[in-house]
Write a protein that holds these residues in place. Structure first.
Motif, PDB file in Angstrom:
ATOM      1  N   VAL A   1       3.650  -5.227  -4.680  1.00  0.00           N
ATOM      2  CA  VAL A   1       4.557  -5.451  -5.808  1.00  0.00           C
ATOM      3  C   VAL A   1       4.306  -6.808  -6.456  1.00  0.00           C
ATOM      4  CG1 VAL A   1       6.980  -5.787  -6.449  1.00  0.00           C
ATOM      5  CG2 VAL A   1       6.330  -3.892  -4.957  1.00  0.00           C
ATOM      6  N   VAL A   2       4.251  -7.867  -5.645  1.00  0.00           N
ATOM      7  CA  VAL A   2       4.071  -9.203  -6.211  1.00  0.00           C
ATOM      8  C   VAL A   2       2.598  -9.513  -6.446  1.00  0.00           C
ATOM      9  CG1 VAL A   2       4.382 -11.666  -5.759  1.00  0.00           C
ATOM     10  CG2 VAL A   2       6.221 -10.062  -5.257  1.00  0.00           C
ATOM     11  N   SER A   3       1.721  -9.110  -5.502  1.00  0.00           N
ATOM     12  CA  SER A   3       0.318  -9.470  -5.632  1.00  0.00           C
ATOM     13  C   SER A   3      -0.407  -8.685  -6.717  1.00  0.00           C
ATOM     14  CB  SER A   3      -0.402  -9.262  -4.288  1.00  0.00           C
ATOM     15  OG  SER A   3      -0.329  -7.909  -3.900  1.00  0.00           O
ATOM     16  N   LEU A   4      -0.065  -7.405  -6.902  1.00  0.00           N
ATOM     17  CA  LEU A   4      -0.752  -6.551  -7.867  1.00  0.00           C
ATOM     18  C   LEU A   4       0.102  -6.238  -9.084  1.00  0.00           C
ATOM     19  CD1 LEU A   4      -3.120  -4.631  -8.641  1.00  0.00           C
ATOM     20  CD2 LEU A   4      -1.938  -2.847  -7.333  1.00  0.00           C
ATOM     21  N   LEU A   5       1.294  -5.698  -8.855  1.00  0.00           N
ATOM     22  CA  LEU A   5       2.108  -5.209  -9.964  1.00  0.00           C
ATOM     23  C   LEU A   5       2.801  -6.331 -10.718  1.00  0.00           C
ATOM     24  CD1 LEU A   5       3.668  -2.086  -8.203  1.00  0.00           C
ATOM     25  CD2 LEU A   5       1.726  -2.169  -9.787  1.00  0.00           C
ATOM     26  N   GLY A   6       3.166  -7.420 -10.039  1.00  0.00           N
ATOM     27  CA  GLY A   6       3.799  -8.538 -10.730  1.00  0.00           C
ATOM     28  C   GLY A   6       2.941  -9.098 -11.864  1.00  0.00           C
ATOM     29  N   PRO A   7       1.679  -9.452 -11.595  1.00  0.00           N
ATOM     30  CA  PRO A   7       0.817  -9.924 -12.687  1.00  0.00           C
ATOM     31  C   PRO A   7       0.622  -8.885 -13.788  1.00  0.00           C
ATOM     32  CG  PRO A   7      -0.117 -10.557 -10.573  1.00  0.00           C
ATOM     33  CD  PRO A   7       1.030  -9.631 -10.276  1.00  0.00           C
ATOM     34  N   LEU A   8       0.512  -7.590 -13.412  1.00  0.00           N
ATOM     35  CA  LEU A   8       0.334  -6.552 -14.434  1.00  0.00           C
ATOM     36  C   LEU A   8       1.577  -6.437 -15.315  1.00  0.00           C
ATOM     37  CD1 LEU A   8      -1.442  -3.759 -12.332  1.00  0.00           C
ATOM     38  CD2 LEU A   8      -2.469  -5.281 -14.041  1.00  0.00           C
ATOM     39  N   LEU A   9       2.763  -6.520 -14.706  1.00  0.00           N
ATOM     40  CA  LEU A   9       3.996  -6.504 -15.499  1.00  0.00           C
ATOM     41  C   LEU A   9       4.069  -7.709 -16.423  1.00  0.00           C
ATOM     42  CD1 LEU A   9       6.573  -5.364 -12.785  1.00  0.00           C
ATOM     43  CD2 LEU A   9       5.958  -4.089 -14.839  1.00  0.00           C
ATOM     44  N   ALA A  10       3.663  -8.878 -15.910  1.00  0.00           N
ATOM     45  CA  ALA A  10       3.693 -10.089 -16.728  1.00  0.00           C
ATOM     46  C   ALA A  10       2.777  -9.943 -17.939  1.00  0.00           C
ATOM     47  CB  ALA A  10       3.276 -11.294 -15.879  1.00  0.00           C
ATOM     48  N   ARG A  11       1.583  -9.411 -17.742  1.00  0.00           N
ATOM     49  CA  ARG A  11       0.666  -9.217 -18.871  1.00  0.00           C
ATOM     50  C   ARG A  11       1.213  -8.189 -19.856  1.00  0.00           C
ATOM     51  NH1 ARG A  11      -4.299 -11.430 -18.689  1.00  0.00           N
ATOM     52  NH2 ARG A  11      -4.992 -12.390 -16.730  1.00  0.00           N
ATOM     53  N   ALA A  12       1.849  -7.126 -19.328  1.00  0.00           N
ATOM     54  CA  ALA A  12       2.410  -6.106 -20.206  1.00  0.00           C
ATOM     55  C   ALA A  12       3.513  -6.668 -21.093  1.00  0.00           C
ATOM     56  CB  ALA A  12       2.946  -4.938 -19.373  1.00  0.00           C
TER      57      ALA A  12
ATOM     58  N   LEU B   1      -4.788   2.415 -10.093  1.00  0.00           N
ATOM     59  CA  LEU B   1      -5.184   3.529 -10.961  1.00  0.00           C
ATOM     60  C   LEU B   1      -4.000   4.041 -11.776  1.00  0.00           C
ATOM     61  CD1 LEU B   1      -7.503   5.532  -8.526  1.00  0.00           C
ATOM     62  CD2 LEU B   1      -8.199   4.191 -10.525  1.00  0.00           C
ATOM     63  N   LEU B   2      -2.840   4.152 -11.133  1.00  0.00           N
ATOM     64  CA  LEU B   2      -1.658   4.623 -11.847  1.00  0.00           C
ATOM     65  C   LEU B   2      -1.239   3.638 -12.929  1.00  0.00           C
ATOM     66  CD1 LEU B   2       0.515   6.772 -12.089  1.00  0.00           C
ATOM     67  CD2 LEU B   2       1.838   5.576 -10.330  1.00  0.00           C
ATOM     68  N   SER B   3      -1.391   2.345 -12.656  1.00  0.00           N
ATOM     69  CA  SER B   3      -1.059   1.340 -13.670  1.00  0.00           C
ATOM     70  C   SER B   3      -1.967   1.458 -14.874  1.00  0.00           C
ATOM     71  CB  SER B   3      -1.183  -0.068 -13.065  1.00  0.00           C
ATOM     72  OG  SER B   3      -0.249  -0.258 -12.030  1.00  0.00           O
ATOM     73  N   ASP B   4      -3.238   1.726 -14.637  1.00  0.00           N
ATOM     74  CA  ASP B   4      -4.168   1.906 -15.758  1.00  0.00           C
ATOM     75  C   ASP B   4      -3.791   3.115 -16.597  1.00  0.00           C
ATOM     76  OD1 ASP B   4      -5.650  -0.301 -15.043  1.00  0.00           O
ATOM     77  OD2 ASP B   4      -7.144   0.834 -13.919  1.00  0.00           O
ATOM     78  N   ALA B   5      -3.294   4.175 -15.940  1.00  0.00           N
ATOM     79  CA  ALA B   5      -3.001   5.416 -16.650  1.00  0.00           C
ATOM     80  C   ALA B   5      -1.633   5.419 -17.322  1.00  0.00           C
ATOM     81  CB  ALA B   5      -3.102   6.602 -15.682  1.00  0.00           C
ATOM     82  N   ALA B   6      -0.634   4.783 -16.686  1.00  0.00           N
ATOM     83  CA  ALA B   6       0.742   4.919 -17.183  1.00  0.00           C
ATOM     84  C   ALA B   6       1.462   3.596 -17.368  1.00  0.00           C
ATOM     85  CB  ALA B   6       1.544   5.800 -16.226  1.00  0.00           C
ATOM     86  N   GLY B   7       0.784   2.464 -17.165  1.00  0.00           N
ATOM     87  CA  GLY B   7       1.450   1.179 -17.262  1.00  0.00           C
ATOM     88  C   GLY B   7       1.992   0.746 -15.915  1.00  0.00           C
ATOM     89  N   ALA B   8       2.392  -0.519 -15.835  1.00  0.00           N
ATOM     90  CA  ALA B   8       2.793  -1.094 -14.549  1.00  0.00           C
ATOM     91  C   ALA B   8       4.225  -0.761 -14.153  1.00  0.00           C
ATOM     92  CB  ALA B   8       2.623  -2.613 -14.586  1.00  0.00           C
ATOM     93  N   THR B   9       5.064  -0.351 -15.100  1.00  0.00           N
ATOM     94  CA  THR B   9       6.468  -0.109 -14.779  1.00  0.00           C
ATOM     95  C   THR B   9       6.639   1.083 -13.846  1.00  0.00           C
ATOM     96  OG1 THR B   9       7.208  -1.070 -16.880  1.00  0.00           O
ATOM     97  CG2 THR B   9       8.754   0.364 -15.722  1.00  0.00           C
ATOM     98  N   LEU B  10       5.941   2.188 -14.130  1.00  0.00           N
ATOM     99  CA  LEU B  10       6.095   3.394 -13.314  1.00  0.00           C
ATOM    100  C   LEU B  10       5.713   3.161 -11.851  1.00  0.00           C
ATOM    101  CD1 LEU B  10       6.699   6.377 -12.944  1.00  0.00           C
ATOM    102  CD2 LEU B  10       4.371   6.890 -13.758  1.00  0.00           C
ATOM    103  N   PRO B  11       4.536   2.588 -11.538  1.00  0.00           N
ATOM    104  CA  PRO B  11       4.233   2.356 -10.120  1.00  0.00           C
ATOM    105  C   PRO B  11       5.206   1.391  -9.443  1.00  0.00           C
ATOM    106  CG  PRO B  11       2.549   1.369 -11.512  1.00  0.00           C
ATOM    107  CD  PRO B  11       3.392   2.237 -12.390  1.00  0.00           C
ATOM    108  N   THR B  12       5.765   0.448 -10.205  1.00  0.00           N
ATOM    109  CA  THR B  12       6.746  -0.462  -9.630  1.00  0.00           C
ATOM    110  C   THR B  12       8.017   0.299  -9.254  1.00  0.00           C
ATOM    111  OG1 THR B  12       5.880  -2.244 -11.024  1.00  0.00           O
ATOM    112  CG2 THR B  12       7.991  -2.629  -9.953  1.00  0.00           C
TER     113      THR B  12
END
Length: 408
Positions: A246-257, A374-385
């Motif tokens: 969540v913090v190591s992968l999805l946190g930065p992706l959410l921040a960029r989004a 992969l899911l973040s690339d396809a649907a954005g970071a919110t859904l996998p979070t």
């Protein structure tokens, strides 16, 4: 085996008694090593990034693959020959390994082969060092004080997370990779001096001599046959796969989004570390809840709420608040389940059970990072979070519904 009702609680004959000086001395050495390692990891990552993203991924893989492949064997070796002896050998190898790249980098820069070779040595040593180090609190601390001892160790680990990267940045800015490597070498020197003074109880060969591969398989069979250990290890793997990315992968992706700057993403990560540190500090002082399984389940449910808040956050303040709540839950989970696993293993299998714990976390993290990326690339970071929040909540509720964990 220690009974579940005693294994995971902060209660006992004297839960507020002082921790043994030998353990505190060992922990001080561990803390020095963690800070040095964090500085070196930053230096390796920074040097690898100059070769491109593929090279940076190759360096990380060179650490992960040998660590994952050899960790069960590492646990068997530590149980066979003694955890302290394995740590001394591992720290000696790391001392030499950190000096050598420092000399090469000072003369030839940071070619990719040097970074990959250093990473492979780190991963290999970790496979033997981590199970041995993970078993040391049980060897140095009475059972009634073990939860507080482990919480203090976790607090030290989070402090290293908070301070390690800035320290690494300063060292790399002043002396490049050589500066970070020499600092880590100095930390291993401190650890070796500490290990000369530390003599854990019941740390030596025990049981019939068989092959090391059979010893490793025996550790797996024992853990899978024990209902409490099996449930706790499975829960730890699920938690690792749902919480750690969540913090190591999805946190930065959410921040960029959201278009936030890197500093904001750093604050989100720091919020999680601060939450874990706060809980670990409280447990180290006050002890755990009466039932470790309930405390672990409550931690997962709390972390789920924090992850959901992070997923729904529209601004940085809410995101930091969410990551902090997730950190509080993560700390609550780890501080209660860690003693349960460590006291659930017999003295003869301490390192092997710790190896299995490390393996389960590593495999779950590798799998979830790949799928969530992969899911973040396809649907954005919110859904996998959101999915991580649901998985964490499901794990917490399942733990509450599992009698052997609920009673532990």
């Amino acid at each position: 085996m220690t009974t579940a009702s005693t294994a995971g609680t902060g209660s006992g004959p004297s839960p507020r008694a002082a921790l043994p000086r030998t353990y505190l001395l060992w922990l001080a050495g561990v803390q020095a090593g963690l800070l040095g390692d964090a500085a070196l990891y930053f230096g390796l990552g920074w040097a690898a990034s100059a070769h491109g993203g593929g090279a940076a991924g190759l360096v990380l893989t060179a650490i992960t693959v040998p660590r994952t492949a050899l960790v069960l064997l590492g646990g068997a070796v530590a149980d066979r020959f003694g955890a302290r002896r394995v740590m001394v050998v591992g720290d000696t190898v790391m001392l030499a390994m950190t000096v050598a790249p420092a000399l090469v980098a000072a003369d030839r820069g940071t070619p990719l082969w040097l970074l990959v070779a250093a990473a492979a040595v780190i991963g290999t040593v970790d496979a033997f060092h981590l199970p041995a180090s993970g078993s040391m609190p049980r060897r140095l601390v009475p059972a009634d004080r073990l939860p507080r001892a482990l919480a203090l160790r976790q607090a030290g680990g989070q402090t290293a997370v908070l301070l390690g990267a800035p320290l690494g940045g300063l060292l790399v800015a002043g002396g490049g990779l050589s500066g970070a490597a020499l600092a880590d070498a100095a930390s291993f020197g401190v650890v070796l001096l500490v290990l000369r003074r530390v003599r854990p109880r019941a740390d030596g060969p025990s049981g019939p001599r068989t092959g090391l591969l059979r010893d490793a398989a025996s550790g797996v069979r024992f853990a899978l046959a024990d209902p409490l250990l099996r449930a706790a290890l499975l829960l730890t793997g699920v938690a690792a796969g749902a919480l750690l990315p969540v913090v190591s992968l999805l946190g930065p992706l959410l921040a960029r989004a959201h278009g936030w700057v890197a500093g904001t993403a750093g604050l989100v990560s720091a919020g999680q570390a601060a939450g874990v540190l706060a809980v670990a500090g409280l447990v180290a002082r006050r002890g755990t809840l009466p039932r470790a399984g309930v405390g672990a389940a409550a931690g997962l449910c709390t972390a789920s709420a924090g992850i959901a808040l992070l997923a729904a956050a529209a601004g940085p303040v809410a995101a930091v608040a969410g990551s902090t709540v997730a950190g509080l839950g993560s700390g609550l989970f780890a501080c209660h389940l860690g003693p349960l696993v460590l006291t659930g293993a017999p003295q003869t299998h301490l390192s092997r059970v710790q190896a299995l714990l490390t393996l389960g976390q590593s495999l779950a993290l590798v799998l979830s990072n790949a799928l969530l990326g992969l899911l973040s690339d396809a649907a954005g970071a919110t859904l996998p979070t959101i999915l991580c929040a649901l998985a964490t909540a499901a794990a917490g509720l399942t733990a509450l519904a599992t009698p052997i964990l609920r009673r532990a």
